[in-house]
Write an enzyme that holds these catalytic residues in place. Structure first.
Site, PDB file in Angstrom:
ATOM      1  CE  LYS A 108      -4.639   0.785   0.713  1.00  0.00           C
ATOM      2  NZ  LYS A 108      -5.676  -0.421   0.185  1.00  0.00           N
TER       3      LYS A 108
HETATM    4  N1  GLU Z   1      -7.394  -0.174  -3.348  1.00  0.00           N
HETATM    5  C1  GLU Z   1      -7.878  -1.274  -3.720  1.00  0.00           C
HETATM    6  C2  GLU Z   1      -8.165  -2.382  -2.701  1.00  0.00           C
HETATM    7  O1  GLU Z   1      -7.972  -1.829  -1.390  1.00  0.00           O
HETATM    8  C3  GLU Z   1      -7.164  -2.088  -4.790  1.00  0.00           C
HETATM    9  C4  GLU Z   1      -5.956  -2.469  -4.863  1.00  0.00           C
HETATM   10  C5  GLU Z   1      -5.539  -3.099  -6.041  1.00  0.00           C
HETATM   11  O2  GLU Z   1      -6.143  -3.253  -7.168  1.00  0.00           O
HETATM   12  O3  GLU Z   1      -4.338  -3.212  -6.197  1.00  0.00           O
HETATM   13  O4  GLU Z   1      -8.442  -3.246  -2.699  1.00  0.00           O
END
Ligand code: GLU
Length: 420
Positions: A108
């Protein structure tokens, strides 16, 4: 409300609970490898913005695990996001990717900025600054970002462009970022994937409870990429969406809101507030209105020990990441409220990110019907697995989902061997 610490402490608490449940099945040494993140990076972005001044924005990248593959997870841009939040969210991504069965680890990013206070040009500059500074932490085999709260498809396009140009190339070989515009190698249906995945889970849950989606009542917190798409899909399936809230207010109509009209209003005015059909209500009050399905699809830490005993829904479908605190989870379980946990419920986004990654790696193109079909099949398959394990153990879906995820990650760690 969600404190900056709670995302990480909630994630840790969920993990420790699972570790205790698995103490006879998984080598405790392996758990040491995933209790803490592999890498926590803190950066300072210092772009010159349109006022010709230098501005300083802290930013973070966390790779929690790469046991199953490159770290995957979105970029959160909010004024409050902290390194600990990003750590907690990266940890949740590890479980989410393992559960939905994609070959990714958990990661993240965070950028401490208020996207609503930046003009379009400055936001683009800031996103490009992030891409330049985080460049060495991003790559198809390292970490592949995507949109999260406060970032969108256009931002992912700027990231791909910045990285391509840093390489002196027109494009990148392989997938460096997902959730991009289709014209730059994105995949049709990615924007809708999380919301559609949430609705697929809701349909399965209602089926298991012997209820019909048609005529079911729903309340949605958040009217962005997840909430708006889910509300629209529920409306199309004949469910009655009675209430919707966003950062600025909430609207409620027990007869059901006209969701396409509400979307039009929100697009024009920037909020659901002021919609002529339905009465205005406080967003916190809306969460407690009786309904069949409550969808928290906004910030984390919305259902807490303070309000869990007043949640009057039969099903809570977690569109957001970590909307329910562990204490609230216990209260809801005691009251027989079925919680579809975030790592399952909102995993449609990262599943379609995987399709985008695979498409770009193979220089393929996938049609939207194929994307939606694969999303549907995978969500139903994984929902049913979690549901069956929860029944078998007479426990909560969250525990079942965590058990499946942690065991999958541990299997990958074992297969890799115990050396560094
Ligand atoms: N931000 C989204 C999540 O929390 C998508 C993450 C992604 O597609 O890498 O799942």
């Amino acid at each position: 409300m969600a404190g900056t610490q709670s995302i990480l402490s909630d994630a840790k608490e969920n993990f420790e609970k699972t570790a205790a449940l698995l103490k006879d099945e998984v080598d405790g040494d392996l758990l040491l490898k995933i209790r803490l993140p592999k890498e926590r990076i803190e950066m300072r972005l210092t772009p010159q913005l349109s006022d010709r001044k230098i501005h300083v924005f802290p930013a973070f990248v966390v790779r929690h695990s790469d046991a199953l593959g490159p770290a995957k997870g979105g970029i959160r841009m909010t004024p409050e996001v902290s390194l600990d939040d990003v750590n907690g969210l990266a940890m949740e991504m590890t479980w989410k990717c393992a559960l939905i069965g994609v070959p990714f680890g958990g990661g993240k990013s965070g950028i401490v900025a208020d996207p609503y206070k930046l003009n379009q040009h400055d936001k683009e500059t800031l996103v490009r600054s992030f891409a330049r500074n985080a460049y060495r932490h991003i790559g198809p085999q390292v970490y592949v970002p995507a949109p999260d709260m406060g970032t969108d498809e256009a931002d992912m396009g700027y990231i791909k462009d910045t990285i391509s140009h840093s390489m002196g190339q027109a494009t990148t070989q392989g997938c460096y970022v997902t959730g991009k515009p289709v014209i730059l190698g994105g995949i049709p249906g990615r924007r809708e994937a999380t919301g559609h995945g949430v609705v697929i889970c809701i349909c399965q849950a209602l089926k298991m409870l012997g209820m019909e989606i048609e005529g079911a009542t729903a309340i949605v917190q958040g009217f962005g990429n997840v909430g708006e798409v889910a509300a629209r899909a529920l409306h199309e399936l004949g469910a009655r969406v009675m209430g919707v809230s966003d950062l600025f207010g909430a609207v409620y109509d027990p007869e059901g809101l006209d969701i396409p009209a509400l979307s039009g209003h929100a697009n024009r005015s920037g909020s659901v507030k002021g919609f002529s059909d339905g009465r205005e209500m406080d967003g916190q009050e809306l969460l407690e209105m009786p309904c069949d399905v409550l969808i928290p699809a906004a910030a984390g830490g919305q259902i807490t020990a303070a309000n869990a005993s007043r949640i009057a829904a039969k099903v809570v479908a977690e569109g957001a990441n970590s909307p329910t605190t562990p204490q609230a989870d216990e209260i809801l379980a005691d009251r027989d409220v079925l919680v579809i946990p975030d790592i399952l419920c909102n995993a449609g986004g990262v599943f379609v990110s995987y399709l985008e990654y695979a498409q770009e790696t193979q220089q393929e193109q996938m049609a939207v019907a194929r994307v939606e079909g694969r999303l549907r099949d995978r969500m139903i398959e994984r929902f049913d697995q979690v549901w069956s394990l929860a029944r078998e153990r007479k426990g909560r879906m969250r525990d079942a989902a965590m058990i499946l995820s942690v065991k999958t990650v541990c299997s990958a760690l074992t297969a890799r061997g115990y050396l560094p």
